[in-house]
Write a protein that holds these residues in place. Structure first.
Motif, short mmCIF file in Angstrom:
data_model
loop_
_atom_site.label_atom_id
_atom_site.label_comp_id
_atom_site.label_asym_id
_atom_site.label_seq_id
_atom_site.Cartn_x
_atom_site.Cartn_y
_atom_site.Cartn_z
N VAL A 33 0.21 2.55 7.94
CA VAL A 33 0.04 2.55 6.50
C VAL A 33 -0.60 3.86 6.15
O VAL A 33 -1.51 4.43 6.69
CB VAL A 33 -0.55 1.32 6.20
CG1 VAL A 33 -1.07 1.23 4.59
CG2 VAL A 33 0.28 -0.03 6.42
N HIS A 34 0.12 4.41 5.21
CA HIS A 34 -0.43 5.73 4.78
C HIS A 34 -1.88 5.34 3.85
O HIS A 34 -1.92 4.54 3.25
CB HIS A 34 0.62 6.19 3.70
CG HIS A 34 0.18 7.69 3.41
ND1 HIS A 34 -0.85 8.29 2.32
CD2 HIS A 34 1.06 9.04 3.60
CE1 HIS A 34 -0.57 9.51 2.23
NE2 HIS A 34 0.33 9.83 3.08
N PRO A 35 -2.91 6.51 4.22
CA PRO A 35 -3.99 6.13 3.40
C PRO A 35 -3.99 5.69 1.91
O PRO A 35 -4.61 5.09 1.45
CB PRO A 35 -4.79 7.43 3.69
CG PRO A 35 -4.17 7.95 4.86
CD PRO A 35 -2.83 7.66 4.85
N GLU A 36 -3.11 6.44 1.17
CA GLU A 36 -2.89 6.46 -0.06
C GLU A 36 -2.35 5.11 -0.48
O GLU A 36 -2.67 4.48 -1.54
CB GLU A 36 -2.16 7.46 -0.73
CG GLU A 36 -2.76 8.95 -0.98
CD GLU A 36 -1.79 9.85 -1.48
OE1 GLU A 36 -1.39 9.78 -2.62
OE2 GLU A 36 -1.87 10.82 -0.92
N VAL A 37 -1.48 4.53 0.46
CA VAL A 37 -0.96 3.11 0.14
C VAL A 37 -1.96 2.22 0.39
O VAL A 37 -2.17 1.20 -0.34
CB VAL A 37 0.31 3.03 1.16
CG1 VAL A 37 0.68 1.31 1.07
CG2 VAL A 37 1.35 3.91 0.99
N ALA A 38 -2.82 2.54 1.41
CA ALA A 38 -3.80 1.39 1.69
C ALA A 38 -4.74 1.30 0.59
O ALA A 38 -5.19 0.30 0.27
CB ALA A 38 -4.76 1.79 2.96
N GLU A 39 -5.18 2.49 -0.02
CA GLU A 39 -6.33 2.43 -1.20
C GLU A 39 -5.42 1.60 -2.38
O GLU A 39 -6.22 0.94 -2.98
CB GLU A 39 -6.11 3.98 -1.55
CG GLU A 39 -7.42 4.54 -2.32
CD GLU A 39 -7.26 5.80 -2.51
OE1 GLU A 39 -7.72 6.23 -3.84
OE2 GLU A 39 -7.08 6.70 -1.80
N VAL A 40 -4.47 1.81 -2.65
CA VAL A 40 -3.56 1.37 -3.75
C VAL A 40 -3.78 -0.31 -3.72
O VAL A 40 -4.07 -1.02 -4.45
CB VAL A 40 -2.31 1.79 -3.99
CG1 VAL A 40 -1.39 0.91 -4.94
CG2 VAL A 40 -2.39 3.33 -4.54
N MET A 41 -3.39 -0.72 -2.50
CA MET A 41 -3.29 -2.11 -2.02
C MET A 41 -4.62 -2.64 -2.11
O MET A 41 -4.92 -3.79 -2.62
CB MET A 41 -2.78 -2.21 -0.42
CG MET A 41 -1.19 -1.99 -0.61
SD MET A 41 -0.48 -2.13 1.03
CE MET A 41 -0.66 -3.99 1.10
N MET A 42 -5.67 -1.74 -1.59
CA MET A 42 -7.15 -2.42 -1.73
C MET A 42 -7.46 -2.74 -3.04
O MET A 42 -8.33 -3.70 -3.38
CB MET A 42 -7.91 -1.62 -0.76
CG MET A 42 -9.20 -2.11 -0.73
SD MET A 42 -9.34 -3.50 0.58
CE MET A 42 -10.38 -3.13 1.46
#
Ligand SMILES: Cc1ncc(COP(=O)(O)O)c(C=O)c1O
Length: 381
Positions: A14-23
């Motif tokens: 998972v791309h860090p920016e994707v993880a950030e948005v999901m979190m």
């Protein structure tokens, strides 16, 4: 040594920016998008915001996008959704589709639909003349993948779509493996349904999407609430949708750069192999002109696939024998079989697929490890 992951065609980090948005969504939003109160409306805004981002990135209307539980569900929804909108008839697909399409087609056959599984050439490409010859009066649906997940071969979907459209035949395309590598503008393509999956493009697992062209029939598979305009019942996956949208945005924007990087990584691997075991000691399976740059399927005659994979794993290198569904067993890939490869290529094929985080240094190291392993195993035989 840090493990080297070369199985991005199976699933991606998972791309860090994707993880950030999901979190952010997971910790701040918990309403049900169907609820009328503020929490529900906020959830709905998140899902529809994600839908808008994806639609804009892929060039379709927002109401043409249906969120699903992944690529498999998208394929099933398209095939059964089109088939169950009518009674009987003929469907054309290819022998190299993912099992999500092939096994769905087998089920449709059991229900009484008539199926043709088109052969491919030695590089895994559909031959248009065969497709034309297979067309029948009662053909109502064609399903051909945009790019193959095992060998990376890209199919002539525009030509196929034109043929279908001229005859009023519905056209489904499985683009799960192609998104982020092949440019896709849905409004410009003669396609009625297109399947996608988030976890192949550095998004989360367990969420996918199906493009359904306005006016294309779609009988729902899931029955329940009226989510997704009655096309896919079930409470929406909020964080998944938000993460998927970010992943699509990143994949589409970064396409050109990633293409160059993938070619460089492949070049390093092949150059390393040329210098090590030599060009005659391996064979590349796939199409040299129409192929995904991040998937390289290589046969090493004289070395068995499972033995090589195990040895690579012991060295901390994760590769695959092809599709994730068959990699746990020793079954020979239906894709390579359809390409009619020689037995020595069939039994020794490995898929290397690169992506986020891979470096040229890793590829050099992998080629050296392959050299050691292949030389050792060949001597043993
Ligand atoms: C071409 C293709 N179609 C469909 C799928 C299934 O997607 P998912 O894993 O999201 O169910 C895959 C996954 O490997 C694939 O490569």
């Amino acid at each position: 040594m840090k493990p080297i992951y070369l199985d991005h065609a199976a699933s991606t980090p998972v791309h860090p920016e994707v993880a950030e948005v999901m979190m952010k969504v997971m910790t701040e939003q918990f309403g049900n998008a169907s609820s009328v109160h503020t929490f529900g409306r906020s959830a709905k805004k998140t899902v529809n915001g994600a839908r808008d981002v994806i639609a804009a990135s892929l060039g379709c209307f927002s109401d043409e996008w249906v969120f699903t539980g992944g690529g498999t569900e998208s394929d099933n929804l398209a095939l059964f959704g089109a088939a169950h909108s009518r009674k009987g008839g003929h469907i054309i697909t290819t022998a190299i589709e993912h099992h999500a399409v092939l096994h769905a087609c087998r089920e449709l056959e059991k229900e009484g639909y008539s199926l043709t599984y088109l052969p491919v050439d030695g590089t895994g490409r559909v031959v248009l003349e065969y497709l034309e010859a297979a067309l029948r009066e009662d053909t109502f649906l064609i399903s051909v993948m945009l790019a193959n997940n095992e060998v990376g071969t890209v199919q002539p979907i525009e030509e196929i779509g034109r043929l279908a459209r001229e005859r009023g035949i519905l056209f489904h395309v499985d683009a799960v493996q192609a998104l982020g590598s092949v440019p896709i503008t849905l409004s410009a393509l003669p396609v009625d349904y297109m399947s996608f999956s988030a976890h192949k493009i550095n998004g989360p697992q367990g969420i996918g999407g199906l493009y359904v062209r306005r006016g294309a029939p779609l009988h729902p598979r899931m029955h329940g609430g009226l989510q997704e305009k009655g096309r896919r019942a079930g409470t929406e996956n909020l964080a998944g949708a938000a993460g998927f949208a970010k992943a699509v945005e990143l994949a589409v924007k970064g396409q050109t750069g990633r293409h160059e990087e993938s070619l460089l990584l492949r070049d390093r691997l092949l150059r390393g192999l040329d210098q090590g075991i030599g060009r005659d000691a391996y064979h590349i399976n796939g199409n040299p002109e129409y192929g995904l740059p991040h998937i390289t399927n290589i046969s090493f005659p004289g070395v068995r696939t499972d033995v090589l994979l195990m040895n690579l794993d012991m060295e901390g290198i994760a590769a695959s024998s092809g599709s994730a569904c068959t990699s746990g067993s020793l079954e020979i890939s239906h894709v390579l079989k359809a390409m009619k490869l020689r037995d020595e290529y069939l039994n020794s094929a490995i898929r290397f697929s690169t992506g986020l985080g891979n470096t040229t240094e890793e590829m050099e190291l992998v080629s050296r490890k392959i050299e050691t392993i292949v030389n050792r195993l060949r001597i043993k035989d």
